[in-house]
Design a protein around this motif. Structure first.
Motif, PDB file in Angstrom:
ATOM      1  N   GLN A  99       0.821  -1.208   0.000  1.00  0.00           N
ATOM      2  CA  GLN A  99       0.000   0.000   0.000  1.00  0.00           C
ATOM      3  C   GLN A  99       0.857   1.260   0.000  1.00  0.00           C
ATOM      4  OE1 GLN A  99      -2.822   0.123   3.185  1.00  0.00           O
ATOM      5  NE2 GLN A  99      -3.662   2.086   2.611  1.00  0.00           N
ATOM      6  N   VAL A 100       1.987   1.221   0.742  1.00  0.00           N
ATOM      7  CA  VAL A 100       2.844   2.408   0.864  1.00  0.00           C
ATOM      8  C   VAL A 100       3.767   2.576  -0.334  1.00  0.00           C
ATOM      9  CG1 VAL A 100       4.681   3.482   2.238  1.00  0.00           C
ATOM     10  CG2 VAL A 100       2.758   2.357   3.378  1.00  0.00           C
ATOM     11  N   GLU A 101       4.389   1.464  -0.782  1.00  0.00           N
ATOM     12  CA  GLU A 101       5.417   1.543  -1.823  1.00  0.00           C
ATOM     13  C   GLU A 101       4.988   0.998  -3.177  1.00  0.00           C
ATOM     14  OE1 GLU A 101       8.552   2.931  -1.684  1.00  0.00           O
ATOM     15  OE2 GLU A 101       7.835   3.759   0.195  1.00  0.00           O
ATOM     16  N   GLY A 102       3.844   0.311  -3.233  1.00  0.00           N
ATOM     17  CA  GLY A 102       3.375  -0.225  -4.506  1.00  0.00           C
ATOM     18  C   GLY A 102       4.093  -1.482  -4.950  1.00  0.00           C
ATOM     19  N   ILE A 103       4.818  -2.147  -4.036  1.00  0.00           N
ATOM     20  CA  ILE A 103       5.527  -3.387  -4.372  1.00  0.00           C
ATOM     21  C   ILE A 103       4.601  -4.568  -4.089  1.00  0.00           C
ATOM     22  CG2 ILE A 103       7.549  -4.825  -3.892  1.00  0.00           C
ATOM     23  CD1 ILE A 103       8.945  -2.299  -2.851  1.00  0.00           C
ATOM     24  N   CYS A 104       4.304  -5.351  -5.110  1.00  0.00           N
ATOM     25  CA  CYS A 104       3.361  -6.466  -4.968  1.00  0.00           C
ATOM     26  C   CYS A 104       3.817  -7.435  -3.874  1.00  0.00           C
ATOM     27  CB  CYS A 104       3.220  -7.236  -6.284  1.00  0.00           C
ATOM     28  SG  CYS A 104       2.413  -6.268  -7.572  1.00  0.00           S
ATOM     29  N   MET A 105       2.871  -7.930  -3.097  1.00  0.00           N
ATOM     30  CA  MET A 105       3.190  -8.832  -1.993  1.00  0.00           C
ATOM     31  C   MET A 105       3.948 -10.068  -2.456  1.00  0.00           C
ATOM     32  SD  MET A 105      -0.326  -8.711   0.277  1.00  0.00           S
ATOM     33  CE  MET A 105       0.229 -10.081   1.298  1.00  0.00           C
ATOM     34  N   ASN A 106       3.558 -10.610  -3.620  1.00  0.00           N
ATOM     35  CA  ASN A 106       4.199 -11.841  -4.093  1.00  0.00           C
ATOM     36  C   ASN A 106       5.613 -11.615  -4.621  1.00  0.00           C
ATOM     37  OD1 ASN A 106       3.616 -10.552  -6.479  1.00  0.00           O
ATOM     38  ND2 ASN A 106       2.258 -12.154  -7.272  1.00  0.00           N
ATOM     39  N   LYS A 107       6.066 -10.343  -4.635  1.00  0.00           N
ATOM     40  CA  LYS A 107       7.446 -10.046  -5.045  1.00  0.00           C
ATOM     41  C   LYS A 107       8.280  -9.600  -3.858  1.00  0.00           C
ATOM     42  CE  LYS A 107       6.559  -9.245  -9.807  1.00  0.00           C
ATOM     43  NZ  LYS A 107       7.286  -9.127 -11.016  1.00  0.00           N
ATOM     44  N   GLN A 108       7.756  -9.806  -2.640  1.00  0.00           N
ATOM     45  CA  GLN A 108       8.460  -9.375  -1.440  1.00  0.00           C
ATOM     46  C   GLN A 108       9.026 -10.566  -0.667  1.00  0.00           C
ATOM     47  OE1 GLN A 108       6.207  -6.698   1.115  1.00  0.00           O
ATOM     48  NE2 GLN A 108       4.961  -6.017  -0.612  1.00  0.00           N
ATOM     49  N   ILE A 109      10.289 -10.443  -0.248  1.00  0.00           N
ATOM     50  CA  ILE A 109      10.895 -11.399   0.673  1.00  0.00           C
ATOM     51  C   ILE A 109      11.390 -10.581   1.864  1.00  0.00           C
ATOM     52  CG2 ILE A 109      12.758 -13.051   1.075  1.00  0.00           C
ATOM     53  CD1 ILE A 109      12.690 -13.694  -1.911  1.00  0.00           C
ATOM     54  N   LEU A 110      10.809 -10.812   3.031  1.00  0.00           N
ATOM     55  CA  LEU A 110      11.201 -10.074   4.231  1.00  0.00           C
ATOM     56  C   LEU A 110      12.211 -10.892   5.031  1.00  0.00           C
ATOM     57  CD1 LEU A 110       7.890  -8.447   5.562  1.00  0.00           C
ATOM     58  CD2 LEU A 110       9.898  -7.285   4.639  1.00  0.00           C
ATOM     59  N   MET A 111      13.337 -10.231   5.374  1.00  0.00           N
ATOM     60  CA  MET A 111      14.410 -10.897   6.105  1.00  0.00           C
ATOM     61  C   MET A 111      14.621 -10.199   7.442  1.00  0.00           C
ATOM     62  SD  MET A 111      15.472 -13.148   3.807  1.00  0.00           S
ATOM     63  CE  MET A 111      17.041 -13.661   4.525  1.00  0.00           C
ATOM     64  N   TYR A 112      14.947 -10.993   8.465  1.00  0.00           N
ATOM     65  CA  TYR A 112      15.299 -10.423   9.766  1.00  0.00           C
ATOM     66  C   TYR A 112      16.339 -11.324  10.426  1.00  0.00           C
ATOM     67  CZ  TYR A 112      15.010  -8.879  14.599  1.00  0.00           C
ATOM     68  OH  TYR A 112      15.326  -8.419  15.856  1.00  0.00           O
ATOM     69  N   ALA A 113      17.453 -10.701  10.870  1.00  0.00           N
ATOM     70  CA  ALA A 113      18.540 -11.439  11.539  1.00  0.00           C
ATOM     71  C   ALA A 113      19.021 -12.614  10.693  1.00  0.00           C
ATOM     72  CB  ALA A 113      18.091 -11.929  12.914  1.00  0.00           C
ATOM     73  N   GLY A 114      19.107 -12.407   9.351  1.00  0.00           N
ATOM     74  CA  GLY A 114      19.641 -13.417   8.460  1.00  0.00           C
ATOM     75  C   GLY A 114      18.692 -14.526   8.080  1.00  0.00           C
ATOM     76  N   ARG A 115      17.409 -14.409   8.475  1.00  0.00           N
ATOM     77  CA  ARG A 115      16.469 -15.481   8.100  1.00  0.00           C
ATOM     78  C   ARG A 115      15.239 -14.894   7.415  1.00  0.00           C
ATOM     79  NH1 ARG A 115      15.077 -14.647  13.555  1.00  0.00           N
ATOM     80  NH2 ARG A 115      12.835 -14.582  13.960  1.00  0.00           N
ATOM     81  N   GLN A 116      14.640 -15.714   6.561  1.00  0.00           N
ATOM     82  CA  GLN A 116      13.450 -15.293   5.842  1.00  0.00           C
ATOM     83  C   GLN A 116      12.224 -15.504   6.731  1.00  0.00           C
ATOM     84  OE1 GLN A 116      13.017 -17.022   1.970  1.00  0.00           O
ATOM     85  NE2 GLN A 116      10.868 -16.505   1.800  1.00  0.00           N
TER      86      GLN A 116
END
Length: 273
Positions: A99-116
């Motif tokens: 909603q904020v950046e217009g990047i489709c959800m299915n093209k997003q990979i969220l990482m935290y502390a080296g893990r997906q």
């Protein structure tokens, strides 16, 4: 709960400082506090004087399950701030990013502390707190042409005193003594993922001409895992130290898997190819 708490504050105190004082008295984490005065939502960075709050004024406090997080997007060199609920799922966070950046959800990979992060996990399950930063990786279509080549895949090189040099990203062309009509070579890096047997995901960026040995060096640095304890697989094939990424057709956003030698998978020493 209806309760009144008296606080001694200074006009120069910020809303964030007042939240800290209240937290010390009542034990309520300031990240869950939202304050209002005369219908105005008080922002953490503003002072009491900014809102013209006088002696004996009353400020309304609401306790929420909200949390503020930052999302770093390396592909565009940008970091955004999001306010989400602790009960939100990773999928909810991706929807907010869309909603904020217009990047489709299915093209997003969220990482935290080296893990997906898995889409169905809640924020509380991911073990991160207020004001911490996630990294958003956006897979891109690969191409054999220079058009649309991801920034993370580009390496600029040039000649200095007859020797080929890689240009550091932090330096300017002037720093590298590049003059008018000089030729600069563009080589391609590969960004790929290395997935461990535990489900952790490491992000690596190497040249196509690099050998698999470079991957094992980084794995040892990050996971303290000796090379003789595992082997690497890509697209169903075992990767050997002397082979290059290009030979094994490792392209942008490929996934390489770490297999322990005591697993049920075939030990690569038993058979080559």
């Amino acid at each position: 709960m209806m309760k009144t708490v008296t606080l001694d504050v200074n006009c120069s105190d910020t809303v964030d400082q007042i939240k800290s004082k209240f937290s010390a008295i009542e034990g309520i984490d300031k990240s869950t506090q939202e304050m209002f005065f005369s219908g105005m939502h008080l922002k953490n960075e503003n002072t009491i004087a900014h809102y013209n709050i006088m002696t004996n004024s009353s400020v309304d406090l609401y306790v929420t399950d909200g949390i503020q997080i930052f999302v770093k997007i390396p592909s565009v060199g940008k970091t955004i701030k999001l306010n989400v609920k602790k009960s939100s799922t990773v999928s909810d966070v991706k929807a907010e990013i869309e909603q904020v950046e217009g990047i489709c959800m299915n093209k997003q990979i969220l990482m935290y502390a080296g893990r997906q992060l898995e889409d169905n996990h809640m924020i509380t399950q991911c073990d991160f707190r207020n004001d911490q930063t996630l990294v958003l990786v956006c897979p891109t279509d690969t191409s054999d042409t220079l058009v649309g080549l991801p920034v993370c895949s580009q390496v600029l090189t040039g000649m200095q005193s007859g020797v080929g040099m890689v240009f550091p990203d932090s330096q300017t062309l002037q720093d590298q003594r590049v003059k008018n009509n000089d030729t600069v070579l563009l080589k391609e890096n590969v960004q790929f993922f290395v997935k461990t047997w535990e489900g952790r995901t490491l992000i690596m960026v190497l040249k196509k001409s690099d050998s698999v040995k470079e991957i094992t060096k980084r794995i040892e640095e990050k996971l303290l895992l000796k090379e003789d304890m595992y082997y690497l697989c890509h697209r169903g094939f075992v990767l050997y130290p002397w082979d290059t990424l290009q030979n094994h057709k490792v392209v942008n956003n490929s996934t390489i898997y770490i297999r322990l030698r005591n697993s049920v998978f075939m030990d690569p020493k038993a058979k080559k190819g």
